[in-house]
Design a protein around this motif. Structure first.
Motif, PDB file in Angstrom:
ATOM      1  N   LEU A 135       0.814  -1.212   0.000  1.00 44.11           N
ATOM      2  CA  LEU A 135       0.000   0.000   0.000  1.00 44.11           C
ATOM      3  C   LEU A 135       0.852   1.269   0.000  1.00 44.11           C
ATOM      4  O   LEU A 135       0.377   2.343  -0.384  1.00 44.11           O
ATOM      5  CB  LEU A 135      -0.933   0.016   1.220  1.00 44.11           C
ATOM      6  N   ARG A 136       2.099   1.137   0.413  1.00 43.76           N
ATOM      7  CA  ARG A 136       2.992   2.303   0.432  1.00 43.76           C
ATOM      8  C   ARG A 136       3.844   2.391  -0.836  1.00 43.76           C
ATOM      9  O   ARG A 136       4.663   3.305  -0.970  1.00 43.76           O
ATOM     10  CB  ARG A 136       3.898   2.234   1.671  1.00 43.76           C
ATOM     11  N   ASP A 137       3.636   1.459  -1.746  1.00 44.42           N
ATOM     12  CA  ASP A 137       4.395   1.417  -2.995  1.00 44.42           C
ATOM     13  C   ASP A 137       3.592   2.149  -4.077  1.00 44.42           C
ATOM     14  O   ASP A 137       2.465   1.761  -4.395  1.00 44.42           O
ATOM     15  CB  ASP A 137       4.628  -0.043  -3.402  1.00 44.42           C
ATOM     16  N   ALA A 138       4.172   3.198  -4.642  1.00 40.31           N
ATOM     17  CA  ALA A 138       3.460   4.014  -5.628  1.00 40.31           C
ATOM     18  C   ALA A 138       3.033   3.217  -6.847  1.00 40.31           C
ATOM     19  O   ALA A 138       2.059   3.577  -7.522  1.00 40.31           O
ATOM     20  CB  ALA A 138       4.342   5.193  -6.055  1.00 40.31           C
ATOM     21  N   GLN A 139       3.746   2.130  -7.154  1.00 40.94           N
ATOM     22  CA  GLN A 139       3.415   1.317  -8.319  1.00 40.94           C
ATOM     23  C   GLN A 139       2.447   0.178  -7.992  1.00 40.94           C
ATOM     24  O   GLN A 139       1.757  -0.309  -8.886  1.00 40.94           O
ATOM     25  CB  GLN A 139       4.704   0.731  -8.910  1.00 40.94           C
ATOM     26  N   ALA A 140       2.392  -0.230  -6.735  1.00 40.37           N
ATOM     27  CA  ALA A 140       1.643  -1.440  -6.386  1.00 40.37           C
ATOM     28  C   ALA A 140       0.418  -1.177  -5.527  1.00 40.37           C
ATOM     29  O   ALA A 140      -0.346  -2.098  -5.262  1.00 40.37           O
ATOM     30  CB  ALA A 140       2.565  -2.429  -5.660  1.00 40.37           C
ATOM     31  N   TRP A 141       0.196   0.062  -5.079  1.00 40.82           N
ATOM     32  CA  TRP A 141      -0.831   0.292  -4.062  1.00 40.82           C
ATOM     33  C   TRP A 141      -2.232  -0.073  -4.542  1.00 40.82           C
ATOM     34  O   TRP A 141      -3.023  -0.640  -3.785  1.00 40.82           O
ATOM     35  CB  TRP A 141      -0.791   1.741  -3.571  1.00 40.82           C
ATOM     36  N   GLN A 142      -2.563   0.206  -5.814  1.00 41.33           N
ATOM     37  CA  GLN A 142      -3.909  -0.108  -6.291  1.00 41.33           C
ATOM     38  C   GLN A 142      -4.147  -1.611  -6.368  1.00 41.33           C
ATOM     39  O   GLN A 142      -5.212  -2.097  -5.977  1.00 41.33           O
ATOM     40  CB  GLN A 142      -4.151   0.546  -7.651  1.00 41.33           C
ATOM     41  N   ASP A 143      -3.171  -2.347  -6.861  1.00 36.28           N
ATOM     42  CA  ASP A 143      -3.305  -3.807  -6.910  1.00 36.28           C
ATOM     43  C   ASP A 143      -3.426  -4.384  -5.505  1.00 36.28           C
ATOM     44  O   ASP A 143      -4.220  -5.299  -5.259  1.00 36.28           O
ATOM     45  CB  ASP A 143      -2.102  -4.432  -7.623  1.00 36.28           C
ATOM     46  N   THR A 144      -2.645  -3.852  -4.572  1.00 37.22           N
ATOM     47  CA  THR A 144      -2.711  -4.328  -3.188  1.00 37.22           C
ATOM     48  C   THR A 144      -4.063  -4.017  -2.581  1.00 37.22           C
ATOM     49  O   THR A 144      -4.669  -4.872  -1.922  1.00 37.22           O
ATOM     50  CB  THR A 144      -1.601  -3.671  -2.347  1.00 37.22           C
ATOM     51  N   ARG A 145      -4.549  -2.804  -2.785  1.00 38.86           N
ATOM     52  CA  ARG A 145      -5.879  -2.438  -2.292  1.00 38.86           C
ATOM     53  C   ARG A 145      -6.944  -3.371  -2.848  1.00 38.86           C
ATOM     54  O   ARG A 145      -7.836  -3.835  -2.113  1.00 38.86           O
ATOM     55  CB  ARG A 145      -6.199  -0.989  -2.684  1.00 38.86           C
ATOM     56  N   ASP A 146      -6.873  -3.663  -4.128  1.00 36.06           N
ATOM     57  CA  ASP A 146      -7.883  -4.522  -4.743  1.00 36.06           C
ATOM     58  C   ASP A 146      -7.827  -5.947  -4.194  1.00 36.06           C
ATOM     59  O   ASP A 146      -8.869  -6.602  -4.030  1.00 36.06           O
ATOM     60  CB  ASP A 146      -7.709  -4.530  -6.261  1.00 36.06           C
ATOM     61  N   LEU A 147      -6.624  -6.440  -3.911  1.00 38.09           N
ATOM     62  CA  LEU A 147      -6.491  -7.761  -3.293  1.00 38.09           C
ATOM     63  C   LEU A 147      -7.112  -7.769  -1.895  1.00 38.09           C
ATOM     64  O   LEU A 147      -7.789  -8.730  -1.503  1.00 38.09           O
ATOM     65  CB  LEU A 147      -5.022  -8.167  -3.222  1.00 38.09           C
ATOM     66  N   LEU A 148      -6.898  -6.698  -1.139  1.00 40.00           N
ATOM     67  CA  LEU A 148      -7.500  -6.601   0.191  1.00 40.00           C
ATOM     68  C   LEU A 148      -9.019  -6.562   0.104  1.00 40.00           C
ATOM     69  O   LEU A 148      -9.723  -7.228   0.875  1.00 40.00           O
ATOM     70  CB  LEU A 148      -6.968  -5.356   0.909  1.00 40.00           C
ATOM     71  N   LEU A 149      -9.535  -5.800  -0.845  1.00 41.45           N
ATOM     72  CA  LEU A 149     -10.988  -5.724  -1.008  1.00 41.45           C
ATOM     73  C   LEU A 149     -11.577  -7.082  -1.371  1.00 41.45           C
ATOM     74  O   LEU A 149     -12.670  -7.441  -0.917  1.00 41.45           O
ATOM     75  CB  LEU A 149     -11.349  -4.688  -2.073  1.00 41.45           C
ATOM     76  N   ALA A 150     -10.856  -7.838  -2.174  1.00 48.62           N
ATOM     77  CA  ALA A 150     -11.326  -9.175  -2.533  1.00 48.62           C
ATOM     78  C   ALA A 150     -11.394 -10.075  -1.303  1.00 48.62           C
ATOM     79  O   ALA A 150     -12.299 -10.922  -1.185  1.00 48.62           O
ATOM     80  CB  ALA A 150     -10.410  -9.786  -3.587  1.00 48.62           C
ATOM     81  N   MET A 151     -10.475  -9.898  -0.362  1.00 48.87           N
ATOM     82  CA  MET A 151     -10.498 -10.663   0.883  1.00 48.87           C
ATOM     83  C   MET A 151     -11.622 -10.163   1.796  1.00 48.87           C
ATOM     84  O   MET A 151     -12.300 -10.956   2.446  1.00 48.87           O
ATOM     85  CB  MET A 151      -9.151 -10.542   1.600  1.00 48.87           C
ATOM     86  N   TRP A 152     -11.802  -8.875   1.860  1.00 48.36           N
ATOM     87  CA  TRP A 152     -12.798  -8.281   2.756  1.00 48.36           C
ATOM     88  C   TRP A 152     -14.221  -8.508   2.261  1.00 48.36           C
ATOM     89  O   TRP A 152     -15.163  -8.506   3.065  1.00 48.36           O
ATOM     90  CB  TRP A 152     -12.558  -6.778   2.887  1.00 48.36           C
ATOM     91  N   LEU A 153     -14.381  -8.692   0.951  1.00 42.69           N
ATOM     92  CA  LEU A 153     -15.707  -8.835   0.343  1.00 42.69           C
ATOM     93  C   LEU A 153     -15.753 -10.146  -0.444  1.00 42.69           C
ATOM     94  O   LEU A 153     -15.785 -10.148  -1.672  1.00 42.69           O
ATOM     95  CB  LEU A 153     -15.984  -7.643  -0.580  1.00 42.69           C
ATOM     96  N   PRO A 154     -15.756 -11.274   0.234  1.00 39.13           N
ATOM     97  CA  PRO A 154     -15.687 -12.566  -0.459  1.00 39.13           C
ATOM     98  C   PRO A 154     -16.968 -12.878  -1.219  1.00 39.13           C
ATOM     99  O   PRO A 154     -17.993 -12.208  -1.074  1.00 39.13           O
ATOM    100  CB  PRO A 154     -15.470 -13.555   0.692  1.00 39.13           C
ATOM    101  N   GLU A 155     -16.892 -13.913  -2.012  1.00 39.04           N
ATOM    102  CA  GLU A 155     -18.053 -14.356  -2.791  1.00 39.04           C
ATOM    103  C   GLU A 155     -19.222 -14.629  -1.860  1.00 39.04           C
ATOM    104  O   GLU A 155     -19.078 -15.218  -0.793  1.00 39.04           O
ATOM    105  CB  GLU A 155     -17.698 -15.624  -3.571  1.00 39.04           C
ATOM    106  N   GLY A 156     -20.392 -14.190  -2.275  1.00 40.26           N
ATOM    107  CA  GLY A 156     -21.598 -14.384  -1.474  1.00 40.26           C
ATOM    108  C   GLY A 156     -22.029 -13.150  -0.711  1.00 40.26           C
ATOM    109  O   GLY A 156     -23.152 -13.091  -0.191  1.00 40.26           O
ATOM    110  N   VAL A 157     -21.158 -12.143  -0.623  1.00 43.17           N
ATOM    111  CA  VAL A 157     -21.519 -10.897   0.041  1.00 43.17           C
ATOM    112  C   VAL A 157     -22.476 -10.112  -0.847  1.00 43.17           C
ATOM    113  O   VAL A 157     -22.365 -10.131  -2.075  1.00 43.17           O
ATOM    114  CB  VAL A 157     -20.252 -10.064   0.340  1.00 43.17           C
ATOM    115  N   SER A 158     -23.421  -9.429  -0.242  1.00 43.18           N
ATOM    116  CA  SER A 158     -24.406  -8.639  -0.981  1.00 43.18           C
ATOM    117  C   SER A 158     -23.717  -7.680  -1.956  1.00 43.18           C
ATOM    118  O   SER A 158     -22.804  -6.951  -1.575  1.00 43.18           O
ATOM    119  CB  SER A 158     -25.260  -7.830  -0.009  1.00 43.18           C
TER     120      SER A 158
END
Length: 275
Positions: A135-158
């Motif tokens: 998240l502190r990497d200027a090149q990787a922060w968006q990909d990292t954020r999206d991976l976290l969101l995928a974990m936080w919002l797993p399949e089956g969530v509204s």
């Protein structure tokens, strides 16, 4: 919506219900107070419930200087002072728990209990610190954020819930995510774990941790062992898939919070109309 100024920064907050100790709902980094909206609707008929947007979040003003957890603590203290409450129980989502702990450290018995929601309260896995670095990497922060969101919002969530969280988190740029990652990493370096930080308080208050169904079973067992030797700590697993059980399962979350406070203080039982 009310506002209170901390220095030149206007902090937006809402005030519903009556009775103390009041609840103070603390969103996680890059989220807004609206994640507690349904929870507040259920809790406020029975006790005063406050919510806030951190500086640079939601309806609050942008910060006029760099900030970290110390800034969030100042925001929470400003709302407590403006509200005039005598006693307040923080209901903290994820890493807002660090603010909840500091409120107890700062205000003592004015914070008679803490509620923590789906937080890494024990030793985090090594991948967690890798994500903070991402998240502190200027090149990787968006990909990292999206991976976290995928974990936080797993399949089956509204889909509605997922859309709300993605919209809120998507309003924050690289600097806010890096700020969050830096502040969270610094807290773990300073205290080790939230449980260690709580244990080292002069007089740990009653603490309820509400974990979601996505929490690893091993982590829950470790917390149960911790609770067996630290009677001030309780962990309960909610029937919610996401990282946001107060949004996904507000009735169950409100019932557990109220039940916890009744058990701790022996207050009169309140029927919330939910299991």
């Amino acid at each position: 919506m009310k506002t209170t100024n901390h220095g030149s920064t206007a902090i937006a907050w809402q005030d519903a219900g009556h009775g103390e100790p009041a609840l103070l709902c603390l969103p996680g980094w890059c989220c807004e107070q609206t994640v507690f909206a349904d929870f507040v609707r259920l809790a406020a008929p029975h006790r005063r419930t406050l919510t806030l947007d951190w500086r640079g979040h939601g309806a609050s003003a942008a910060a006029d200087a760099e900030f970290g957890l110390d800034g969030l603590l100042e925001d929470a203290l400003a709302v407590i002072e403006a509200s005039g409450v005598t006693q307040v129980v923080p209901v903290a989502s994820s890493h807002a728990g660090w603010v909840a702990i500091e409120l107890r450290r700062r205000l003592g018995e004015r914070v008679p209990a803490l509620v923590l929601i789906d937080w890494l309260v024990m030793e985090p896995p090594s991948a967690f610190f890798g994500a903070l670095n991402g998240l502190r990497d200027a090149q990787a922060w968006q990909d990292t954020r999206d991976l976290l969101l995928a974990m936080w919002l797993p399949e089956g969530v509204s889909p509605v819930l997922a859309q709300q969280i993605r919209a809120q988190t998507g309003r924050h740029d690289a600097s806010m995510w890096a700020r969050a990652a830096h502040s969270i990493a610094a807290a773990y370096r300073a205290f080790g774990t939230p449980m260690r930080a709580l244990s080292e308080l002069p007089d740990p208050p009653p603490v309820l941790h509400l974990a979601s169904r996505g929490a690893p079973v091993e982590a829950l067992r470790e917390q149960q062992v911790f609770a067996s030797v630290h009677p001030w700590f309780t962990v309960h697993r909610l029937a919610a898939r996401s990282h946001f059980p107060m949004l996904e399962a507000p009735a169950a979350t409100a019932a557990e919070v109220e039940g916890f406070l009744q058990r701790v203080q022996g207050w009169e039982s309140v029927d919330l109309g939910c299991a």
